[in-house]
Motif scaffolding. Sequence first.
Motif, short mmCIF file in Angstrom:
data_model
loop_
_atom_site.label_atom_id
_atom_site.label_comp_id
_atom_site.label_asym_id
_atom_site.label_seq_id
_atom_site.Cartn_x
_atom_site.Cartn_y
_atom_site.Cartn_z
N ALA A 120 0.83 -1.22 0.00
CA ALA A 120 0.00 0.00 0.00
C ALA A 120 0.85 1.26 0.00
O ALA A 120 0.38 2.33 0.40
CB ALA A 120 -0.95 -0.02 1.18
N ASN A 138 5.84 6.84 8.55
CA ASN A 138 6.89 7.54 7.81
C ASN A 138 6.91 9.04 8.04
O ASN A 138 7.95 9.68 7.88
CB ASN A 138 6.72 7.30 6.31
N ALA A 167 3.91 3.95 0.96
CA ALA A 167 4.54 4.41 2.20
C ALA A 167 3.61 4.14 3.39
O ALA A 167 2.39 4.33 3.27
CB ALA A 167 4.81 5.90 2.12
N LEU A 209 1.75 5.28 6.06
CA LEU A 209 1.31 6.63 6.39
C LEU A 209 1.20 6.83 7.90
O LEU A 209 1.00 7.96 8.36
CB LEU A 209 -0.03 6.93 5.71
N ALA A 268 3.53 4.17 -3.81
CA ALA A 268 4.86 3.63 -4.08
C ALA A 268 4.84 2.11 -4.16
O ALA A 268 5.76 1.51 -4.72
CB ALA A 268 5.84 4.10 -3.00
O1 T3D Z 1 6.35 9.08 3.44
C1 T3D Z 1 7.14 8.75 2.59
O2 T3D Z 1 7.91 7.79 2.80
C2 T3D Z 1 7.18 9.45 1.27
C3 T3D Z 1 6.80 8.57 0.17
C4 T3D Z 1 5.51 8.43 -0.23
C5 T3D Z 1 5.18 7.40 -1.22
C6 T3D Z 1 3.75 6.90 -1.15
O3 T3D Z 1 3.56 5.71 -1.33
S1 T3D Z 1 2.49 7.98 -0.85
C7 T3D Z 1 1.06 6.92 -1.04
C8 T3D Z 1 0.83 6.13 0.21
N1 T3D Z 1 -0.23 5.16 0.06
C9 T3D Z 1 -1.50 5.50 0.03
O4 T3D Z 1 -1.89 6.64 0.04
C10 T3D Z 1 -2.51 4.35 0.05
C11 T3D Z 1 -3.24 4.34 1.37
N2 T3D Z 1 -4.15 3.22 1.44
C12 T3D Z 1 -5.30 3.20 0.78
O5 T3D Z 1 -5.70 4.12 0.10
C13 T3D Z 1 -6.15 1.99 0.97
O6 T3D Z 1 -5.78 1.33 2.15
C14 T3D Z 1 -6.02 0.99 -0.20
C15 T3D Z 1 -6.69 1.60 -1.44
C16 T3D Z 1 -4.57 0.67 -0.49
C17 T3D Z 1 -6.75 -0.33 0.15
O7 T3D Z 1 -8.04 -0.05 0.62
P1 T3D Z 1 -8.87 -1.19 1.37
O8 T3D Z 1 -10.24 -0.66 1.61
O9 T3D Z 1 -8.75 -2.46 0.61
O10 T3D Z 1 -8.11 -1.45 2.76
P2 T3D Z 1 -8.10 -0.48 4.04
O11 T3D Z 1 -9.19 -0.90 4.96
O12 T3D Z 1 -8.01 0.92 3.63
O13 T3D Z 1 -6.67 -0.89 4.68
C18 T3D Z 1 -6.50 -2.06 5.48
C19 T3D Z 1 -5.59 -1.68 6.63
O14 T3D Z 1 -4.32 -1.30 6.09
C20 T3D Z 1 -6.12 -0.48 7.41
O15 T3D Z 1 -5.75 -0.64 8.74
P3 T3D Z 1 -6.89 -0.91 9.87
O16 T3D Z 1 -7.88 0.21 9.78
O17 T3D Z 1 -7.49 -2.24 9.51
O18 T3D Z 1 -6.12 -0.94 11.17
C21 T3D Z 1 -5.33 0.66 6.80
O19 T3D Z 1 -5.19 1.77 7.66
C22 T3D Z 1 -3.99 0.00 6.57
N3 T3D Z 1 -3.25 0.71 5.52
C23 T3D Z 1 -3.56 0.78 4.21
N4 T3D Z 1 -2.67 1.51 3.58
C24 T3D Z 1 -1.77 1.92 4.49
C25 T3D Z 1 -2.14 1.41 5.75
N5 T3D Z 1 -1.44 1.65 6.86
C26 T3D Z 1 -0.34 2.44 6.73
N6 T3D Z 1 0.07 2.97 5.56
C27 T3D Z 1 -0.61 2.74 4.43
N7 T3D Z 1 -0.16 3.24 3.25
#
Ligand code: T3D
Length: 264
Positions: free
Chosen positions: A62, A69, A64, A66, A110
Amino acid sequence: MAEDLLVTTVGAVRILTLNRPEKLNALSPALHEALAEALAAIESDDAIHAVLLTGAGRGFCAGADLTQNLSGDLRDLGTAIDKYYNPLVRRMRALPKPVVAAVNGVAAGAGANLALAADIVIACASANFTQAFVRIGLMPDAGGTFFLPQLVGDARARGLAMLGETITAAEAATMGMIWRCLPDEGFGQAALALVTSLATKPTQAIAAMKAAFNAAATNSLDAQLDLERDLQRKLGRTPDFAEGMRAFAEKRPARFTGAPAPQG
Ligand code: T3D
């Protein structure tokens, strides 16, 4: 506590499994450090011919983390990118061995671009890809603005990045972003079979292809033709080429060893 990265070996294949399933394998500093260490070990291990990168649980990665970091010195995102993301992408692209990303679930931010940094990307039918950055006010990093236009063309790259829509693995395959979309059932075995087959191929030739494809992104046609000549010259001196020629003459499959060309 479970390890953030599972590292296993099957024959000449090193399998790296991102293992933070409760966070969809988001990239924490600890996971980045484990990945860097694992890739460095692969670089220096001649017994490893190919790498499989995949995720544990229902996600591939998923992006970074969030929740971790964005604190301390990593609040300056440039610092995190310099320290972790750019070295990771550079290392994967420079590795003289093929890397296969087996995208087993959601690949976001990422995490999507980590997959695209691999040499061959396959995904199971239920997986999806999203350049999620725009949803949190960022732009694609980890090579996204480089890989995406190369793979899918400028129009689609801009659409994917600016709209941040989620696309299915099948759509990703149709637009040329990934090599193939495969059925969910048996995906793990199919991924292992693919990378195992890559590991039996002439290692030096695969490394040369990787170097040439990397260089093609910035070379002129003239420079690329010269590079192909130079690399092919080296390959012509390898034991694998000699074996390939013998096998052809003897009408049998070649048995490549990956041994380097003799010096001199
Ligand atoms: O900071 C730096 O290092 C700079 C670099 C940045 C580069 C990047 O990658 S920025 C982009 C970061 N990623 C995102 O913005 C994606 C965030 N996640 C989402 O939008 C959604 O989770 C997904 C679309 C990937 C999946 O959605 P879904 O509905 O299938 O799952 P969910 O319920 O959202 O997630 C499941 C769990 O994973 C949830 O935790 P919980 O509530 O069950 O305790 C969620 O918070 C956790 N999770 C998902 N993505 C991340 C994460 N935890 C930490 N970081 C994440 N990126």
